[in-house]
Motif scaffolding. Structure first.
Motif, mmCIF file in Angstrom:
data_model
loop_
_atom_site.group_PDB
_atom_site.id
_atom_site.type_symbol
_atom_site.label_atom_id
_atom_site.label_comp_id
_atom_site.label_asym_id
_atom_site.label_seq_id
_atom_site.Cartn_x
_atom_site.Cartn_y
_atom_site.Cartn_z
ATOM 1 N N ILE A 64 0.791 -1.175 0.115
ATOM 2 C CA ILE A 64 0.095 0.107 0.025
ATOM 3 C C ILE A 64 0.798 1.110 0.024
ATOM 4 O O ILE A 64 1.817 1.547 0.930
ATOM 5 C CB ILE A 64 -0.888 -0.102 1.242
ATOM 6 N N GLU A 65 0.986 2.094 -1.309
ATOM 7 C CA GLU A 65 1.700 3.233 -1.183
ATOM 8 C C GLU A 65 0.935 4.338 -0.579
ATOM 9 O O GLU A 65 -0.306 4.416 -0.998
ATOM 10 C CB GLU A 65 2.055 3.565 -2.780
ATOM 11 N N THR A 66 1.716 5.280 -0.044
ATOM 12 C CA THR A 66 0.719 6.413 0.310
ATOM 13 C C THR A 66 1.461 7.863 0.024
ATOM 14 O O THR A 66 2.540 7.784 -0.772
ATOM 15 C CB THR A 66 0.946 6.595 1.741
ATOM 16 N N THR A 67 0.978 8.985 0.198
ATOM 17 C CA THR A 67 1.429 10.129 -0.217
ATOM 18 C C THR A 67 2.009 10.853 1.162
ATOM 19 O O THR A 67 1.321 11.287 1.994
ATOM 20 C CB THR A 67 0.396 11.261 -0.648
ATOM 21 N N GLY A 68 3.355 10.542 1.242
ATOM 22 C CA GLY A 68 4.065 11.383 2.324
ATOM 23 C C GLY A 68 4.063 10.444 3.643
ATOM 24 O O GLY A 68 4.798 10.656 4.716
ATOM 25 N N GLU A 69 3.614 9.359 3.536
ATOM 26 C CA GLU A 69 3.550 8.492 4.747
ATOM 27 C C GLU A 69 4.269 7.216 4.563
ATOM 28 O O GLU A 69 4.436 6.477 5.395
ATOM 29 C CB GLU A 69 2.210 7.909 5.206
ATOM 30 N N GLY A 70 5.437 7.115 3.635
ATOM 31 C CA GLY A 70 5.677 5.755 3.206
ATOM 32 C C GLY A 70 4.946 4.698 2.785
ATOM 33 O O GLY A 70 3.998 5.111 2.002
ATOM 34 N N SER A 71 5.113 3.411 3.000
ATOM 35 C CA SER A 71 4.195 2.578 2.438
ATOM 36 C C SER A 71 4.366 1.248 3.499
ATOM 37 O O SER A 71 4.892 1.272 4.623
ATOM 38 C CB SER A 71 4.867 1.874 1.317
ATOM 39 N N ILE A 72 3.134 0.441 3.293
ATOM 40 C CA ILE A 72 2.725 -0.773 4.287
ATOM 41 C C ILE A 72 3.185 -1.965 3.097
ATOM 42 O O ILE A 72 2.447 -1.744 2.216
ATOM 43 C CB ILE A 72 1.596 -0.926 4.601
ATOM 44 N N GLU A 73 4.081 -2.609 3.498
ATOM 45 C CA GLU A 73 3.993 -4.124 2.641
ATOM 46 C C GLU A 73 4.066 -5.246 3.731
ATOM 47 O O GLU A 73 4.580 -5.200 4.870
ATOM 48 C CB GLU A 73 5.434 -4.164 1.976
ATOM 49 N N ALA A 74 3.065 -6.228 3.401
ATOM 50 C CA ALA A 74 2.936 -7.251 4.179
ATOM 51 C C ALA A 74 2.766 -8.731 3.308
ATOM 52 O O ALA A 74 2.167 -8.616 2.412
ATOM 53 C CB ALA A 74 1.912 -7.449 5.040
ATOM 54 N N ASN A 75 3.362 -9.711 3.854
ATOM 55 C CA ASN A 75 3.211 -10.846 3.211
ATOM 56 C C ASN A 75 2.594 -12.163 3.862
ATOM 57 O O ASN A 75 2.491 -11.859 5.149
ATOM 58 C CB ASN A 75 4.485 -11.378 2.389
ATOM 59 N N GLY A 76 2.406 -13.100 3.349
ATOM 60 C CA GLY A 76 1.925 -14.320 4.085
ATOM 61 C C GLY A 76 0.229 -14.476 4.123
ATOM 62 O O GLY A 76 -0.401 -15.239 4.702
ATOM 63 N N PHE A 77 -0.320 -13.940 3.090
ATOM 64 C CA PHE A 77 -1.845 -13.950 2.831
ATOM 65 C C PHE A 77 -2.104 -14.793 1.687
ATOM 66 O O PHE A 77 -1.466 -14.742 0.683
ATOM 67 C CB PHE A 77 -2.267 -12.589 2.666
ATOM 68 N N THR A 78 -3.504 -14.985 1.742
ATOM 69 C CA THR A 78 -3.854 -15.868 0.573
ATOM 70 C C THR A 78 -4.178 -14.878 -0.551
ATOM 71 O O THR A 78 -4.499 -13.728 -0.301
ATOM 72 C CB THR A 78 -5.325 -16.708 0.750
ATOM 73 N N LYS A 79 -4.328 -15.259 -1.938
ATOM 74 C CA LYS A 79 -4.607 -14.325 -3.002
ATOM 75 C C LYS A 79 -6.297 -13.679 -2.718
ATOM 76 O O LYS A 79 -6.483 -12.483 -2.805
ATOM 77 C CB LYS A 79 -4.585 -15.101 -4.281
ATOM 78 N N GLN A 80 -7.157 -14.438 -2.041
ATOM 79 C CA GLN A 80 -8.154 -13.955 -1.916
ATOM 80 C C GLN A 80 -8.461 -13.067 -0.728
ATOM 81 O O GLN A 80 -9.019 -12.040 -0.921
ATOM 82 C CB GLN A 80 -9.318 -15.453 -1.201
ATOM 83 N N GLU A 81 -7.407 -13.205 0.247
ATOM 84 C CA GLU A 81 -7.403 -12.241 1.416
ATOM 85 C C GLU A 81 -6.899 -10.836 0.735
ATOM 86 O O GLU A 81 -7.316 -9.823 1.138
ATOM 87 C CB GLU A 81 -6.584 -12.626 2.301
ATOM 88 N N VAL A 82 -5.826 -10.846 -0.034
ATOM 89 C CA VAL A 82 -5.197 -9.595 -0.379
ATOM 90 C C VAL A 82 -6.250 -8.867 -1.646
ATOM 91 O O VAL A 82 -6.204 -7.841 -1.707
ATOM 92 C CB VAL A 82 -3.725 -9.923 -0.964
ATOM 93 N N THR A 83 -7.012 -9.826 -2.263
ATOM 94 C CA THR A 83 -7.813 -9.180 -3.158
ATOM 95 C C THR A 83 -8.960 -8.397 -2.287
ATOM 96 O O THR A 83 -9.433 -7.368 -2.645
ATOM 97 C CB THR A 83 -8.461 -10.282 -4.141
ATOM 98 N N GLU A 84 -9.582 -9.085 -1.268
ATOM 99 C CA GLU A 84 -10.617 -8.540 -0.457
ATOM 100 C C GLU A 84 -9.866 -7.227 0.264
ATOM 101 O O GLU A 84 -10.645 -6.032 0.248
ATOM 102 C CB GLU A 84 -11.072 -9.345 0.578
ATOM 103 N N MET A 85 -8.682 -7.308 0.692
ATOM 104 C CA MET A 85 -8.029 -5.907 1.262
ATOM 105 C C MET A 85 -8.211 -4.925 0.108
ATOM 106 O O MET A 85 -8.612 -3.780 0.482
ATOM 107 C CB MET A 85 -6.619 -6.349 1.949
ATOM 108 N N LYS A 86 -7.571 -5.090 -1.098
ATOM 109 C CA LYS A 86 -7.572 -4.180 -1.995
ATOM 110 C C LYS A 86 -8.980 -3.650 -2.200
ATOM 111 O O LYS A 86 -9.062 -2.218 -2.635
ATOM 112 C CB LYS A 86 -7.050 -4.769 -3.349
ATOM 113 N N ASN A 87 -9.954 -4.387 -2.371
ATOM 114 C CA ASN A 87 -11.223 -3.827 -2.700
ATOM 115 C C ASN A 87 -11.822 -3.234 -1.576
ATOM 116 O O ASN A 87 -12.575 -2.038 -1.679
ATOM 117 C CB ASN A 87 -12.261 -4.889 -3.065
ATOM 118 N N LEU A 88 -11.616 -3.404 -0.228
ATOM 119 C CA LEU A 88 -12.029 -2.595 1.009
ATOM 120 C C LEU A 88 -11.381 -1.213 0.899
ATOM 121 O O LEU A 88 -12.179 -0.467 1.117
ATOM 122 C CB LEU A 88 -11.772 -3.539 2.307
ATOM 123 N N ILE A 89 -10.141 -1.311 0.623
ATOM 124 C CA ILE A 89 -9.313 -0.067 0.496
ATOM 125 C C ILE A 89 -9.685 0.820 -0.431
ATOM 126 O O ILE A 89 -10.120 1.987 -0.105
ATOM 127 C CB ILE A 89 -7.783 -0.177 0.487
#
Length: 93
Positions: A64-89
């Motif tokens: 997750i890239e941000t404007t001025g706050e840096g970024s958040i990167e996390a691994n270890g999730f299923t494809k379904q979970e990261v897709t759901e996260m992206k849709n929620l965000i």
């Protein structure tokens, strides 16, 4: 509020798995540790892009890239979970 917990089978998450919490305030990445932990919260208004890396075999990574706050990167999730996260965000931007 939705909480996603990384798999203990993925690298870097064996003892203390990372958690991503998506709520009305924004996105919080919590990486617990033995003596100290790391927590970073980013409001939705600061999110500039969301990238997903989903290999054919293995665990997915969300960045997750941000404007001025840096970024958040996390691994270890299923494809379904990261897709759901992206849709929620993206729904809350």
């Amino acid at each position: 509020m939705k909480i996603f917990t990384a798999s203990r089978l993925s690298s870097g998450n064996k003892v203390f798995p990372a958690k991503i919490v998506i709520d009305n305030l924004g996105i919080t990445l919590n990486i617990p540790g033995l003596f100290s932990g790391q927590e970073k919260t980013i409001p939705f208004s600061r999110v500039s892009s969301v990238k997903i890396d989903s290999p054919f075999v293995g665990f997915s990574t969300i960045n997750i890239e941000t404007t001025g706050e840096g970024s958040i990167e996390a691994n270890g999730f299923t494809k379904q979970e990261v897709t759901e996260m992206k849709n929620l965000i993206l729904a809350n931007i």
